[in-house]
Scaffold this motif. Structure first.
Motif, PDB file in Angstrom:
ATOM      1  N   LYS A  95       0.832  -1.205   0.000  1.00 41.79           N
ATOM      2  CA  LYS A  95       0.000   0.000   0.000  1.00 41.79           C
ATOM      3  C   LYS A  95       0.869   1.260   0.000  1.00 41.79           C
ATOM      4  O   LYS A  95       0.623   2.198  -0.762  1.00 41.79           O
ATOM      5  N   LYS A  96       1.892   1.295   0.846  1.00 38.31           N
ATOM      6  CA  LYS A  96       2.783   2.458   0.897  1.00 38.31           C
ATOM      7  C   LYS A  96       3.474   2.682  -0.442  1.00 38.31           C
ATOM      8  O   LYS A  96       3.647   3.820  -0.882  1.00 38.31           O
ATOM      9  N   ARG A 108       2.327   1.800  -3.443  1.00 37.10           N
ATOM     10  CA  ARG A 108       1.329   2.302  -4.385  1.00 37.10           C
ATOM     11  C   ARG A 108       1.119   3.793  -4.169  1.00 37.10           C
ATOM     12  O   ARG A 108       1.109   4.576  -5.120  1.00 37.10           O
ATOM     13  N   ILE A 109       0.990   4.200  -2.916  1.00 32.47           N
ATOM     14  CA  ILE A 109       0.781   5.607  -2.594  1.00 32.47           C
ATOM     15  C   ILE A 109       2.004   6.441  -2.981  1.00 32.47           C
ATOM     16  O   ILE A 109       1.870   7.542  -3.517  1.00 32.47           O
ATOM     17  N   ALA A 136       1.962   7.480  -6.363  1.00 33.42           N
ATOM     18  CA  ALA A 136       0.784   8.313  -6.642  1.00 33.42           C
ATOM     19  C   ALA A 136      -0.254   7.552  -7.469  1.00 33.42           C
ATOM     20  O   ALA A 136      -0.873   8.101  -8.373  1.00 33.42           O
ATOM     21  N   LYS A 171      -3.796   5.166  -7.553  1.00 33.98           N
ATOM     22  CA  LYS A 171      -5.019   4.810  -6.847  1.00 33.98           C
ATOM     23  C   LYS A 171      -5.246   3.317  -7.029  1.00 33.98           C
ATOM     24  O   LYS A 171      -4.659   2.693  -7.900  1.00 33.98           O
ATOM     25  N   GLN A 172      -6.100   2.756  -6.195  1.00 34.35           N
ATOM     26  CA  GLN A 172      -6.348   1.314  -6.287  1.00 34.35           C
ATOM     27  C   GLN A 172      -6.856   0.914  -7.663  1.00 34.35           C
ATOM     28  O   GLN A 172      -6.466  -0.126  -8.189  1.00 34.35           O
ATOM     29  N   GLN A 202      -8.486  -3.736  -3.572  1.00 32.35           N
ATOM     30  CA  GLN A 202      -8.862  -3.168  -2.274  1.00 32.35           C
ATOM     31  C   GLN A 202      -8.943  -4.267  -1.222  1.00 32.35           C
ATOM     32  O   GLN A 202      -8.444  -4.114  -0.106  1.00 32.35           O
ATOM     33  N   GLU A 247      -5.370  -5.377  -0.262  1.00 35.18           N
ATOM     34  CA  GLU A 247      -4.682  -4.428   0.622  1.00 35.18           C
ATOM     35  C   GLU A 247      -5.242  -4.451   2.039  1.00 35.18           C
ATOM     36  O   GLU A 247      -4.503  -4.289   2.997  1.00 35.18           O
TER      37      GLU A 247
END
Length: 107
Positions: free
Chosen positions: A9-10, A12-13, A16, A18-19, A34, A37
């Protein structure tokens, strides 16, 4: 240390994303991603696919080498964020090979 799913998750963020962007990258719907994660238990092939979509690699690190690996990664992160490094300095840093022998290959 974060769980593997927290690291995913980190990452992916940090990119930048989104799921729902994962569908375009690896063919996993937003709902599937989703669920993965939040509470997932992905199969290895799914995890490898996600890592590739996040421009990452899966790696097993021996527990007794974990502190060394984290120290090298922290040092590289610090070095790459410092302003004013020339290309020559970056090349020299890479040529020093901080990973040499770290995983016991040359012990």
């Amino acid at each position: 240390m974060d769980s593997l799913l927290e690291q995913v998750k980190k990452r992916r963020i940090a990119l930048a994303l989104k799921q729902h962007d994962m569908f375009l990258r690896v063919g996993i719907s937003r709902q599937q991603y989703q669920r993965l994660e939040s509470k997932g238990n992905p199969r290895l092939d799914t995890l490898e696919l996600i890592a590739k979509g996040l421009k990452s690699e899966l790696l097993l690190v021996p527990q007794d080498k974990m502190k060394d690996v984290l120290a090298v990664l922290a040092d590289e992160a610090t070095t790459s964020h410092e302003a004013g490094h020339s290309t020559e300095e970056s090349t020299k840093s890479l040529n020093d090979d901080p990973w040499q022998g770290l995983l016991g290959e040359n012990d």
